[in-house]
Design a protein around this motif. Structure first.
Motif, mmCIF file in Angstrom:
data_model
loop_
_atom_site.group_PDB
_atom_site.id
_atom_site.type_symbol
_atom_site.label_atom_id
_atom_site.label_comp_id
_atom_site.label_asym_id
_atom_site.label_seq_id
_atom_site.Cartn_x
_atom_site.Cartn_y
_atom_site.Cartn_z
ATOM 1 N N UNK A 54 -21.777 2.157 12.260
ATOM 2 C CA UNK A 54 -21.414 1.023 13.276
ATOM 3 C C UNK A 54 -20.400 1.192 14.114
ATOM 4 N N UNK A 55 -19.298 2.000 13.624
ATOM 5 C CA UNK A 55 -18.314 2.611 14.458
ATOM 6 C C UNK A 55 -18.774 3.596 15.481
ATOM 7 N N UNK A 57 -21.768 3.717 16.684
ATOM 8 C CA UNK A 57 -22.774 2.892 17.629
ATOM 9 C C UNK A 57 -21.719 2.156 18.554
ATOM 10 N N UNK A 58 -20.534 1.671 17.971
ATOM 11 C CA UNK A 58 -19.825 0.838 18.896
ATOM 12 C C UNK A 58 -19.285 1.694 19.875
ATOM 13 N N UNK A 59 -18.867 2.872 19.478
ATOM 14 C CA UNK A 59 -18.322 3.862 20.423
ATOM 15 C C UNK A 59 -18.980 4.074 21.457
#
Lengths: 360, 259
Positions: A54-55, A57-59
């Motif tokens: 998720x991190x 993807x968030x980036x």
């Protein structure tokens, strides 16, 4: 250059794993390599990324706002597009927050409701307390004795300590100026009149506001949160009669006793200073009581009973006002202690005026 | 469903508190992406077992492993740091949701991300927004828990539980207090999270509809013997269990449905 990050012209190539551990380092390097305010549109190539969480993807989502992201696999593209689309179309709901006039209106209405609540509560309490005094047998003795013990007997050590120290400090501070006039023995008179007439009662009342009023607010507040008060009402039991009356009557009986105890401890505290100045205990006692009349003592007892009623009623009232949520009981307890101390100070002022007018 | 490796393994675990043993010598494992439901009559120790699995109670004997890491061992308690490392890899949703009332939904989800990762603020916010989006609450990011319904609170609690991409999610009675439609939506959400992140799920539930629609395997705990009475897919337990307690549990549901 860190793993997973390579610059090629106006393109950043990310590779390997984009997870919560690697993302912070990679993100800061990308931002440093390509400041976002330049004219050229930089590209971020993610085709060599093997894993992302998720991190990661968030980036990539965060980078896609500033740069052109290329080489994303079908799954990542789908997730990014879905989130970007929803974020764009999402009508960010703003919880209804009142405007200025509405706030003023609401505050006025809640102030009026608060006053009405106080009047209702006072009326109901007076009615049920009077009724309980007239039919004393109907009062729950067990509840009365439990509250009496908790608010009187359990408070003895703290009241004793505070009033003893108060008497000691008062005597010590007044011994210096009075000594300049050779009137040290009159410290005893000062201690006697100030402690017995005023301070003993006030100390006991403030301790009771801190201990008992808060505990009443917490008990009743927790019952409100657990819907126990609603359960009482649906059983046809009046919560004021059942919960408030024993607390008010027990506190009204407890505070005069605590007040006498505070008087004794305060006077005892003063005696240490006077005896250390070379006077006998007997002459200290004679002087201490010489200024104090029966009306002073009885007046202070009456005041203590009234303060007991005020402290208990305020605690119960704040308990009944408890709302919902984790901090509701905490807020009730805080407001119970503050309101009880303010109410006691206010009542003490009224008593001072009334006693002065009556010449007591 | 094929479950290649086990995410959670329980070995000879005895659970209880205050010196009282409630369940003894439990052995089971949960595979990757598997949804396991703990069943049993009220007071049989389901919630106590769950509290042991999420580290709120120490095991009386035996041990609990997440992957190959020992999380709790009655013989060898291990270091706090090791335990905390494991705790970061699991997500928990409590029955009440247990959202922090003084924080908005976004702040609730941001909390574990801020505490346990070094993500810069803007990325942490995007990450939290993605989690809220995955439970369908992106639009309510700035609401406080008290301003939304019970079903939404549970979804927000799930968003917080999956904030750090846990390998396993523990849910304590997710359907409790919800209407059937909301409960069904929550079930679909749990399935979609499993599909998206491959998360394993261990849940305590009494809702038969929910059990049949999402659970791969059910573990039926027995109050009398303090052990596992039966284990298998919900359908096989309903149709083939030889234990009258298990049959009674599932048949009560059938009789309700027949009304």
């Amino acid at each position: 250059m860190a793993d997973g990050f390579r610059v090629d012209g106006n393109r950043v190539i990310l590779s390997g794993s984009l997870d919560a551990d690697t993302v912070p380092g990679i993100y800061s390097q990308v931002i440093k390599a390509f400041p976002a305010d330049t004219q050229i549109v930089h590209e971020v190539d993610v085709s060599s990324v093997d894993f992302y969480d998720s991190a990661g993807l968030a980036m990539v989502s965060g980078l896609s706002d500033k740069y052109r992201v290329v080489g994303a696999g079908p799954e990542m593209t789908k997730e990014l597009d879905s989130f970007a689309g929803k974020k764009k179309s999402a009508v960010l709901q703003v919880p209804p927050r009142p405007g200025f006039f509405e706030s003023v209106g609401r505050m006025t209405a809640s102030g009026a409701a608060g006053i009405r609540g106080i009047l209702n509560f006072t009326g109901e309490s007076v009615f049920h307390c009077t009724d309980a005094l007239l039919h004393f047998g109907s009062l729950s003795r067990r509840e009365f004795m439990r509250v009496f013990e908790a608010s009187a007997a359990d408070a003895v050590p703290v009241v004793a300590l505070i009033s003893f120290l108060l008497g000691l400090i008062l005597a010590f501070q007044s011994a210096i100026p009075l000594g300049m006039f050779g009137a040290e023995i009159y410290v005893a008179n000062l201690i006697g009149i100030s402690i017995i007439r005023e301070l003993g009662t006030l100390v006991a009342a403030i301790v009771m506001a801190g201990r008992t009023s808060s505990s009443f607010a917490a008990e009743i507040g927790t019952m409100m949160v657990n819907e126990e008060i609603s359960a009482l009402k649906t059983m046809g039991i009046n919560p004021v009669r059942y919960l408030v009356v024993p607390r008010i009557l027990a506190s009204a009986a407890a505070l005069p006793m605590l007040s006498v105890f505070a008087d004794l401890c305060g006077v005892a505290g003063g005696s240490f200073v006077v005896i250390s100045l070379g006077y006998s205990f007997r002459s200290y006692c004679m002087h201490a009581v010489s200024f104090v009349g029966a009306s002073d003592f009885l007046g202070s007892l009456f005041k203590a009973a009234v303060f007991g009623v005020i402290v208990a009623a305020v605690g119960c009232f704040r308990g009944f006002q408890t709302g919902f949520g984790a901090d509701a009981v905490g807020r009730s307890v805080t407001s119970a202690v503050v309101s009880a101390i303010v109410a006691v100070a206010f009542a003490d002022g009224i008593f001072a005026v009334v006693f002065f007018c009556l010449g007591i | 469903m094929e479950h290649s490796s086990s995410v959670l393994r329980v070995e000879n675990l005895s659970v209880g508190y205050d010196g009282k043993v409630i369940l003894r010598n439990l052995n089971f494992s949960v595979g990757t992406g598997e949804i396991v439901v703990l069943l049993g009559s009220s007071g049989c120790g389901k919630s106590t077992l769950l509290r042991h699995l999420i580290g709120l109670l120490p095991p009386l004997s035996g041990r609990i492993l997440f992957g190959d890491r020992v999380f709790a061992d009655a013989q060898n308690p291990g270091s706090e740091e090791e335990r905390d490392n494991v705790l970061r890899r699991i997500g928990v949703m409590f029955q009440s949701g247990a959202l922090f009332g003084a924080m908005t939904l976004l702040e609730n989800v941001l909390l574990p991300i801020r505490e346990f990762t070094d993500l810069p603020h803007d990325l942490a916010v995007i990450c939290a927004e993605m989690k809220l989006d995955s439970v369908g609450l992106l639009e309510y990011a700035h609401y406080f828990p008290s301003e939304i319904s019970g079903g939404m609170q549970k979804r927000a609690a799930i968003a917080r539980a999956i904030a750090l991409d846990p390998k396993i999610l523990f849910l304590d009675e997710p359907s409790a207090g919800l209407d059937p439609v909301t409960s069904d939506a929550l079930d679909r959400l749990i399935l979609s999270i499993r599909g998206k992140y491959g998360t394993s799920v261990v849940m305590v539930s009494h809702e038969l509809a929910s059990i049949f629609s999402i659970a791969d395997r059910a573990i039926f705990l027995d109050k009398k013997t303090g052990g596992i009475l039966d284990e298998g897919s919900p359908e096989s337990l309903r149709d083939r269990s030889v234990h009258p307690e298990v049959a009674a549990f599932f048949n009560r549901g059938n009789s309700q449905k027949g009304r």
